[in-house]
Design a protein around this motif. Structure first.
Motif, PDB file in Angstrom:
ATOM      1  N   LEU A 149      19.248 -41.842  -5.529  1.00 29.85           N
ATOM      2  CA  LEU A 149      20.085 -40.720  -5.721  1.00 29.85           C
ATOM      3  C   LEU A 149      21.561 -41.162  -5.378  1.00 29.85           C
ATOM      4  O   LEU A 149      21.748 -41.627  -4.194  1.00 29.85           O
ATOM      5  CB  LEU A 149      19.789 -39.483  -4.705  1.00 29.85           C
ATOM      6  N   TYR A 150      22.538 -41.003  -6.202  1.00 35.43           N
ATOM      7  CA  TYR A 150      23.828 -41.487  -6.027  1.00 35.43           C
ATOM      8  C   TYR A 150      24.725 -39.989  -6.019  1.00 35.43           C
ATOM      9  O   TYR A 150      25.264 -39.632  -4.917  1.00 35.43           O
ATOM     10  CB  TYR A 150      24.440 -42.480  -6.926  1.00 35.43           C
ATOM     11  N   ASN A 151      24.722 -39.335  -6.858  1.00 34.38           N
ATOM     12  CA  ASN A 151      25.309 -37.975  -7.075  1.00 34.38           C
ATOM     13  C   ASN A 151      24.466 -36.854  -7.934  1.00 34.38           C
ATOM     14  O   ASN A 151      24.871 -36.260  -8.947  1.00 34.38           O
ATOM     15  CB  ASN A 151      26.678 -38.233  -7.859  1.00 34.38           C
ATOM     16  N   ALA A 152      23.055 -36.761  -7.666  1.00 36.93           N
ATOM     17  CA  ALA A 152      22.414 -36.025  -8.491  1.00 36.93           C
ATOM     18  C   ALA A 152      22.696 -34.356  -8.036  1.00 36.93           C
ATOM     19  O   ALA A 152      23.177 -34.090  -7.085  1.00 36.93           O
ATOM     20  CB  ALA A 152      20.769 -36.085  -8.081  1.00 36.93           C
ATOM     21  N   ASN A 153      22.382 -33.633  -9.079  1.00 38.86           N
ATOM     22  CA  ASN A 153      22.559 -32.046  -8.882  1.00 38.86           C
ATOM     23  C   ASN A 153      21.520 -31.430  -8.021  1.00 38.86           C
ATOM     24  O   ASN A 153      20.515 -31.316  -8.595  1.00 38.86           O
ATOM     25  CB  ASN A 153      22.723 -31.483 -10.128  1.00 38.86           C
ATOM     26  N   LYS A 154      21.760 -31.434  -6.697  1.00 37.37           N
ATOM     27  CA  LYS A 154      20.801 -30.955  -5.782  1.00 37.37           C
ATOM     28  C   LYS A 154      20.339 -29.467  -6.158  1.00 37.37           C
ATOM     29  O   LYS A 154      19.152 -29.127  -5.838  1.00 37.37           O
ATOM     30  CB  LYS A 154      21.301 -31.073  -4.392  1.00 37.37           C
ATOM     31  N   GLU A 155      21.243 -28.769  -6.556  1.00 40.62           N
ATOM     32  CA  GLU A 155      21.028 -27.259  -6.825  1.00 40.62           C
ATOM     33  C   GLU A 155      19.901 -27.249  -8.116  1.00 40.62           C
ATOM     34  O   GLU A 155      19.221 -26.416  -8.003  1.00 40.62           O
ATOM     35  CB  GLU A 155      22.039 -26.437  -6.965  1.00 40.62           C
ATOM     36  N   LEU A 156      20.404 -28.078  -8.991  1.00 43.36           N
ATOM     37  CA  LEU A 156      19.468 -28.002 -10.127  1.00 43.36           C
ATOM     38  C   LEU A 156      18.060 -28.618  -9.791  1.00 43.36           C
ATOM     39  O   LEU A 156      17.138 -28.106 -10.373  1.00 43.36           O
ATOM     40  CB  LEU A 156      20.057 -28.844 -11.248  1.00 43.36           C
ATOM     41  N   LEU A 157      18.343 -29.472  -9.045  1.00 44.10           N
ATOM     42  CA  LEU A 157      16.686 -30.328  -8.676  1.00 44.10           C
ATOM     43  C   LEU A 157      16.056 -29.248  -7.957  1.00 44.10           C
ATOM     44  O   LEU A 157      14.884 -28.961  -8.117  1.00 44.10           O
ATOM     45  CB  LEU A 157      17.267 -31.273  -7.622  1.00 44.10           C
ATOM     46  N   HIS A 158      16.430 -28.215  -6.933  1.00 45.28           N
ATOM     47  CA  HIS A 158      15.858 -27.376  -6.427  1.00 45.28           C
ATOM     48  C   HIS A 158      15.150 -26.253  -7.395  1.00 45.28           C
ATOM     49  O   HIS A 158      14.028 -25.873  -7.205  1.00 45.28           O
ATOM     50  CB  HIS A 158      16.632 -26.581  -5.335  1.00 45.28           C
ATOM     51  N   GLU A 159      16.161 -25.725  -8.254  1.00 43.86           N
ATOM     52  CA  GLU A 159      15.400 -24.933  -9.172  1.00 43.86           C
ATOM     53  C   GLU A 159      14.205 -25.354 -10.162  1.00 43.86           C
ATOM     54  O   GLU A 159      13.383 -24.626 -10.288  1.00 43.86           O
ATOM     55  CB  GLU A 159      16.767 -24.684 -10.079  1.00 43.86           C
ATOM     56  N   CYS A 160      14.511 -26.778 -10.205  1.00 50.69           N
ATOM     57  CA  CYS A 160      13.251 -27.176 -11.326  1.00 50.69           C
ATOM     58  C   CYS A 160      12.110 -27.428 -10.661  1.00 50.69           C
ATOM     59  O   CYS A 160      10.966 -27.413 -11.208  1.00 50.69           O
ATOM     60  CB  CYS A 160      13.792 -28.597 -11.822  1.00 50.69           C
ATOM     61  N   LEU A 161      12.099 -27.609  -9.232  1.00 52.15           N
ATOM     62  CA  LEU A 161      10.980 -27.899  -8.397  1.00 52.15           C
ATOM     63  C   LEU A 161      10.443 -26.697  -7.552  1.00 52.15           C
ATOM     64  O   LEU A 161       9.576 -26.887  -6.896  1.00 52.15           O
ATOM     65  CB  LEU A 161      11.209 -29.193  -7.542  1.00 52.15           C
ATOM     66  N   HIS A 162      11.057 -25.878  -7.757  1.00 48.20           N
ATOM     67  CA  HIS A 162      10.696 -24.481  -7.030  1.00 48.20           C
ATOM     68  C   HIS A 162       9.490 -23.836  -7.905  1.00 48.20           C
ATOM     69  O   HIS A 162       9.933 -22.999  -8.905  1.00 48.20           O
ATOM     70  CB  HIS A 162      12.040 -23.466  -6.761  1.00 48.20           C
ATOM     71  N   GLN A 163       8.260 -23.876  -7.645  1.00 44.84           N
ATOM     72  CA  GLN A 163       7.277 -23.163  -8.346  1.00 44.84           C
ATOM     73  C   GLN A 163       6.991 -21.857  -7.221  1.00 44.84           C
ATOM     74  O   GLN A 163       6.214 -22.129  -6.335  1.00 44.84           O
ATOM     75  CB  GLN A 163       5.839 -24.430  -8.427  1.00 44.84           C
ATOM     76  N   PRO A 164       6.953 -20.694  -7.862  1.00 42.55           N
ATOM     77  CA  PRO A 164       6.565 -19.568  -7.093  1.00 42.55           C
ATOM     78  C   PRO A 164       4.954 -19.213  -6.923  1.00 42.55           C
ATOM     79  O   PRO A 164       4.819 -18.456  -6.052  1.00 42.55           O
ATOM     80  CB  PRO A 164       7.592 -18.537  -7.493  1.00 42.55           C
TER      81      PRO A 164
END
Length: 289
Positions: free
Chosen positions: A148-163
């Protein structure tokens, strides 16, 4: 030794190229690639449990299954993927150390010291920057990892958040706090500058020459992309059987899924309506309603 740099940002193409080098080469090599925003799950994982599929589909974020084990990772152009391919010449034991040492040494050029974790991963203090996985068939091995150098952490969270509450077999990801290297370098570089310099240092450490996929390698990869990595039969239906607790049309239901298809719902009316339907389609339906 070849250090192959992919000029493509399509995750399906790069995963296919990685498999081509694994299956059709006997040489030791290093394959480097970046992907557009995408989620990549391990071979033995339940993608429906690991990934927020409706979010990914509605936001044009690709999702794919890879041939190696391990957990789910988010890729974008701020993330570099490093893949070491080897043919063993002695008694084999899975050994991540050459890959970890390679990344640690290359990052030192940027005055960053990485700490090795207990799960073959790398950290800055207590925040993860590299995760790894491997794949072995007979005497051919892949050990690969992210950086990880400059990954979009907010987008990462949204993609991996399974409710959803999902139970069943399959390898679960181990969630970790993450950070980007860009937040820790003394003189932040653009993504292109950082990755260009990083690749040069990799080539020096490996005593390798920088190369690119050949026309034949790409042709084989395109066929593999079209016949595997873009198909639900691999990306979704390979998931192990599971049960999901969810609300469908206002009713609390338990849904049984096998090979990506709904086999049974504990509500008779809902079961009649959706049995045989793909679970992906049900997720999109419930999201819309």
């Amino acid at each position: 030794m070849r250090l192959i740099v992919s000029p493509f940002y399509d995750a399906a193409v790069n995963l296919a190229l990685e498999e081509v080098y694994f299956k059709h080469s006997e040489d030791d090599l290093c394959f480097i690639y970046r992907n557009n925003a995408s989620v990549i799950v391990g071979k033995h994982q339940n993608i429906f449990k690991e990934v927020n599929l409706p979010y990914c589909i509605n936001n044009n974020i690709a999702y794919h299954r890879r041939i190696s084990g391990g957990g789910t990772v988010f890729h974008d152009l701020g993330n570099l993927n490093i893949s070491l391919h080897n043919t063993r010449r002695e008694e084999f034991k899975v050994n991540y150390q050459p890959l970890l040492d390679l990344i640690i040494e290359a990052v030192k050029h940027f005055d960053i010291d990485l700490i090795q974790g207990e799960r073959n991963d790398l950290y800055i203090q207590d925040h993860k920057v590299t995760g790894t996985a491997c794949h072995v068939v007979r005497d051919r091995t892949i050990h690969h990892g992210t950086l990880l150098y400059n990954a979009n952490k907010e987008l990462l969270h949204e993609c991996l958040h399974q409710p959803l509450k999902i139970s069943g077999r399959g390898v679960d990801s181990v969630r970790s706090n993450i950070t980007n290297l860009k937040e820790h370098v003394s003189q932040p570089l653009s993504e292109e500058e950082f990755f260009s310099q990083f690749i040069v240092h990799l080539s020096d450490i490996l005593d390798a020459y920088i190369d690119y996929p050949t026309d034949q390698e790409l042709e084989t990869a395109i066929q593999l992309r079209d016949n595997k990595y873009t198909l639900d039969s691999w990306n979704l239906d390979y998931s192990p059987p599971f049960k999901a607790e969810m609300k469908i049309e206002g009713r609390d239901c338990i849904v049984e899924v096998e090979k990506g298809k709904i086999m049974h719902v504990d509500d008779e009316d809902i079961s009649k309506k959706f049995s045989g339907t793909g679970f992906k389609e049900l997720l999109l339906h419930t999201k819309e309603t």
